[in-house]
Design an enzyme around this catalytic site. Structure first.
Site, mmCIF file in Angstrom:
data_model
loop_
_atom_site.group_PDB
_atom_site.id
_atom_site.type_symbol
_atom_site.label_atom_id
_atom_site.label_comp_id
_atom_site.label_asym_id
_atom_site.label_seq_id
_atom_site.Cartn_x
_atom_site.Cartn_y
_atom_site.Cartn_z
ATOM 1 N N HIS A 307 -60.792 90.778 50.578
ATOM 2 C CA HIS A 307 -60.001 91.680 51.433
ATOM 3 C C HIS A 307 -59.900 91.044 52.807
ATOM 4 O O HIS A 307 -60.832 90.403 53.274
ATOM 5 C CB HIS A 307 -60.708 93.046 51.549
ATOM 6 C CG HIS A 307 -59.824 94.123 52.052
ATOM 7 N ND1 HIS A 307 -59.570 94.305 53.384
ATOM 8 C CD2 HIS A 307 -59.111 95.052 51.385
ATOM 9 C CE1 HIS A 307 -58.748 95.319 53.532
ATOM 10 N NE2 HIS A 307 -58.442 95.792 52.344
ATOM 11 N N ASP A 365 -58.859 98.019 44.327
ATOM 12 C CA ASP A 365 -58.004 97.800 43.152
ATOM 13 C C ASP A 365 -58.788 97.379 41.926
ATOM 14 O O ASP A 365 -58.246 97.336 40.829
ATOM 15 C CB ASP A 365 -56.952 96.734 43.492
ATOM 16 C CG ASP A 365 -56.039 97.233 44.586
ATOM 17 O OD1 ASP A 365 -56.069 96.670 45.692
ATOM 18 O OD2 ASP A 365 -55.350 98.237 44.348
HETATM 19 C C1 SDX Z 1 -55.159 95.915 49.153
HETATM 20 O O1 SDX Z 1 -54.916 95.311 54.055
HETATM 21 C C2 SDX Z 1 -55.329 96.301 53.353
HETATM 22 O O2 SDX Z 1 -55.995 97.160 53.859
HETATM 23 C C3 SDX Z 1 -54.881 96.342 51.919
HETATM 24 C C4 SDX Z 1 -55.449 97.456 51.074
HETATM 25 C C5 SDX Z 1 -54.920 98.784 51.542
HETATM 26 O O3 SDX Z 1 -55.547 99.797 51.253
HETATM 27 O O4 SDX Z 1 -53.796 98.816 52.110
HETATM 28 O O5 SDX Z 1 -56.881 97.474 51.179
HETATM 29 C C6 SDX Z 1 -55.061 97.325 49.612
HETATM 30 O O6 SDX Z 1 -54.170 95.225 49.222
HETATM 31 C C7 SDX Z 1 -56.468 95.372 48.665
HETATM 32 C C8 SDX Z 1 -56.418 93.826 48.319
HETATM 33 C C9 SDX Z 1 -55.829 93.689 46.912
HETATM 34 N N1 SDX Z 1 -55.519 92.280 46.632
HETATM 35 C C10 SDX Z 1 -56.230 91.573 45.726
HETATM 36 O O7 SDX Z 1 -57.219 92.020 45.143
HETATM 37 C C11 SDX Z 1 -55.667 90.199 45.457
HETATM 38 C C12 SDX Z 1 -56.831 89.183 45.418
HETATM 39 N N2 SDX Z 1 -57.337 89.077 46.787
HETATM 40 C C13 SDX Z 1 -56.830 87.922 47.555
HETATM 41 O O8 SDX Z 1 -55.480 87.616 47.299
HETATM 42 C C14 SDX Z 1 -57.220 88.001 49.041
HETATM 43 O O9 SDX Z 1 -58.557 88.290 49.082
HETATM 44 C C15 SDX Z 1 -56.481 88.953 49.959
HETATM 45 C C16 SDX Z 1 -55.013 88.780 49.911
HETATM 46 C C17 SDX Z 1 -56.821 90.364 49.620
HETATM 47 C C18 SDX Z 1 -56.978 88.655 51.396
HETATM 48 O O10 SDX Z 1 -56.482 87.426 51.745
HETATM 49 P P1 SDX Z 1 -56.891 86.749 53.165
HETATM 50 O O11 SDX Z 1 -57.574 87.702 54.062
HETATM 51 O O12 SDX Z 1 -55.674 86.061 53.681
HETATM 52 O O13 SDX Z 1 -58.013 85.768 52.736
HETATM 53 P P2 SDX Z 1 -57.707 84.334 52.296
HETATM 54 O O14 SDX Z 1 -56.609 84.361 51.277
HETATM 55 O O15 SDX Z 1 -57.543 83.503 53.507
HETATM 56 O O16 SDX Z 1 -59.049 83.951 51.526
HETATM 57 C C19 SDX Z 1 -60.167 83.485 52.260
HETATM 58 C C20 SDX Z 1 -60.823 82.510 51.304
HETATM 59 C C21 SDX Z 1 -59.866 81.459 50.762
HETATM 60 O O17 SDX Z 1 -60.610 80.289 50.490
HETATM 61 P P3 SDX Z 1 -60.561 79.101 51.638
HETATM 62 O O18 SDX Z 1 -59.097 78.774 51.833
HETATM 63 O O19 SDX Z 1 -61.222 79.708 52.852
HETATM 64 O O20 SDX Z 1 -61.352 77.996 50.976
HETATM 65 O O21 SDX Z 1 -61.311 83.218 50.147
HETATM 66 C C22 SDX Z 1 -60.635 82.765 48.973
HETATM 67 C C23 SDX Z 1 -59.391 82.015 49.428
HETATM 68 O O22 SDX Z 1 -59.066 80.984 48.514
HETATM 69 N N3 SDX Z 1 -60.290 83.965 48.222
HETATM 70 C C24 SDX Z 1 -60.397 84.091 46.901
HETATM 71 C C25 SDX Z 1 -60.018 85.415 46.631
HETATM 72 N N4 SDX Z 1 -59.667 86.023 47.766
HETATM 73 C C26 SDX Z 1 -59.824 85.127 48.756
HETATM 74 N N5 SDX Z 1 -60.798 83.219 45.943
HETATM 75 C C27 SDX Z 1 -60.796 83.708 44.663
HETATM 76 N N6 SDX Z 1 -60.461 84.961 44.306
HETATM 77 C C28 SDX Z 1 -60.059 85.839 45.270
HETATM 78 N N7 SDX Z 1 -59.708 87.104 44.944
#
Ligand code: SDX
Length: 430
Positions: A307, A365
């Site tokens: 998140h 989720d």
């Molecule tokens: C919701 O904003 C909100 O409040 C949203 C929400 C709401 O109520 O409105 O809470 C609802 O959208 C919840 C999130 C649902 N999405 C997912 O579950 C999709 C999977 N999650 C990821 O796509 C990600 O964690 C996000 C999109 C939720 C957050 O992305 P960020 O903050 O931009 O974090 P990032 O992508 O920069 O990740 C940081 C690191 C990265 O690695 P590095 O580049 O630092 O090496 O963590 C890794 C990412 O590769 N990473 C993951 C991961 N999520 C982040 N690696 C594997 N699996 C994952 N799920």
């Protein structure tokens, strides 16, 4: 906002001072609104990871501690002791309603649940296999064409009517989208049912037999609505605010929010999370997928984990997990293979150094998909239910923005990295 110390910036050989504003709780902010005027430079923050877009009194999140407050009340208490309608009142008005206020508000919502009969035709313009979110975007946007008397955003009374209409009609539209997708007749709302029961009845009752809504499922549905109601300045709420900042009518703004929520990184994650669990299929394939999630060259991510704000357990996920087990028990589902995969995946991910270091915890989720599937919803309806619940948060934030005297049209700038100025070249010379 209180402002005391200054933040100092030294840039290109000059020193600048910027005000700092303190909130009630949480990080203070550096007011950079004069930065361009003082320095000729912009801030740069793609994804807005360090940017506060507004001041708000509605929701507070502490990502490090896993705290979520709505108007100061912890989400766990609202979910356990309250109900969705009073949460709507709280988000819109800032205080929990007393008995008289709740009766008036609930009565107003109940008496606005029907759609203009002519709107039924919009559904029949869609293919039967249209994704219900596509229908939601279209039909909610079309509300602008039917409710002209509540689109003057500068009239507080019209904003109040539009807000109540949206909260009241969104379940009807969502249920109609579902019925249309399965070829069953639309079911009208009933004024003798509470909000969640009415929605379940519109989704699952059929004209040929008496159906009674299961009170355990109705309570679970109501709690799921509470958990999804608002969440600070997430992508879809920021979309609604930006659309509203131009003066667009509330129906169009909420349609924009629905479109944004649809993405698998945001509200679409509950549908994508269930699809992922189904793709993994069995506990013994989890290590293969965890490895894919950690592989920088593999775009696969564990949907339902991570998140932008929560670097601790999403407090909603804990309530969601409890609700999930209640629903599975009520539905007599004992060994749901998807739940087995989910429980083992959560255990592995919470112990794996990659996820521990990156603080990737299950988010709301992760369990919602399993719960909604157990309740009888197809995966294509999961994000629709998220949009249904989040409509009150979007409209509360929209009202707050409109009522903010400092509000202006949102218009970010950019770092231009395109071509330097050049003269037109005649086609013969290209
Ligand atoms: C919701 O904003 C909100 O409040 C949203 C929400 C709401 O109520 O409105 O809470 C609802 O959208 C919840 C999130 C649902 N999405 C997912 O579950 C999709 C999977 N999650 C990821 O796509 C990600 O964690 C996000 C999109 C939720 C957050 O992305 P960020 O903050 O931009 O974090 P990032 O992508 O920069 O990740 C940081 C690191 C990265 O690695 P590095 O580049 O630092 O090496 O963590 C890794 C990412 O590769 N990473 C993951 C991961 N999520 C982040 N690696 C594997 N699996 C994952 N799920």
């Amino acid at each position: 906002m209180s402002g005391s110390d200054n933040a100092k910036l030294s840039s290109l050989g000059k020193d600048y001072d910027f005000g700092i504003h303190e909130g009630t709780v949480g990080p203070s902010v550096i007011d950079v609104s004069s930065l361009y005027g003082q320095t000729g430079q912009f801030t740069y923050d793609p994804g807005f990871t360090s940017t506060a877009s507004c001041k708000s009194e509605i929701t507070f999140i502490d990502g490090e501690e896993g705290v979520l407050l709505h108007r100061g009340y912890p989400i766990e208490q609202l979910a356990d002791q309250g109900n969705f309608i009073e949460t709507c009142y709280l988000l819109l008005n800032g205080e929990l309603p007393n008995a008289a206020q709740l009766e008036e508000f609930e009565g107003a919502i109940t008496n606005h649940t029907m759609l203009h009969e002519q709107m039924n035709r919009f559904f029949h313009g869609f293919r039967r296999d249209a994704h219900p979110m596509a229908i939601m975007v279209g039909v909610v946007g079309a509300l602008s064409a039917f409710y002209h008397d509540s689109t003057d955003v500068n009239d507080a009374e019209q904003r109040k009517i539009a807000s109540r209409r949206l909260i009241a009609k969104i379940p009807t539209i969502a249920a109609m989208a579902y019925k249309y997708s399965i070829g069953q007749p639309f079911v009208y709302p009933r004024n003798d049912l509470d909000y969640a029961s009415n929605f379940l009845n519109m989704c699952f009752s059929v004209p040929c037999e008496e159906t009674k809504v299961n009170p355990v499922l109705a309570r679970a549905m109501d709690r799921i609505f509470i958990l999804h109601a608002d969440h600070e300045q997430n992508a879809s709420t920021s979309t609604v605010r930006l659309a509203g900042s131009s003066g667009a009518n509330p129906f169009a703004c909420v349609a924009a929010g629905i479109a944004c929520l649809w993405g698998p990184s945001h509200g679409g994650a509950n549908e994508a999370a269930l699809d992922m669990l189904a793709e993994i299929g069995s506990v013994d394939r989890i290590p293969e997928y965890v490895a894919k999630a950690k592989d920088k060259n593999d775009p696969f991510r564990l949907i339902g984990f991570g998140h932008r704000v929560y670097k601790n357990y999403d407090p909603r996920a804990r309530v969601m997990q409890k609700t999930c087990h209640e629903v599975l028990k009520e539905m007599g589902i004992k060994d749901d293979p998807l739940l087995d995969v989910a429980m083992e995946l959560e255990k592995i991910a919470l112990e794996d150094p990659y996820f521990v270091e990156k603080k990737l915890y299950p988010n709301i989720d992760f369990y919602s998909g399993i719960t909604l599937k157990a309740m009888g919803f197809p995966t294509s309806m999961f994000t629709v239910l998220f949009a249904l619940a989040r409509t009150v948060g979007w409209i509360a934030q929209w009202n707050e923005m409109i009522e903010d005297p400092s509000q202006r049209i949102g218009r970010p700038r950019q770092l231009y990295i395109g071509s330097a100025p050049r003269d037109y070249a005649d086609i013969k010379t290209r």
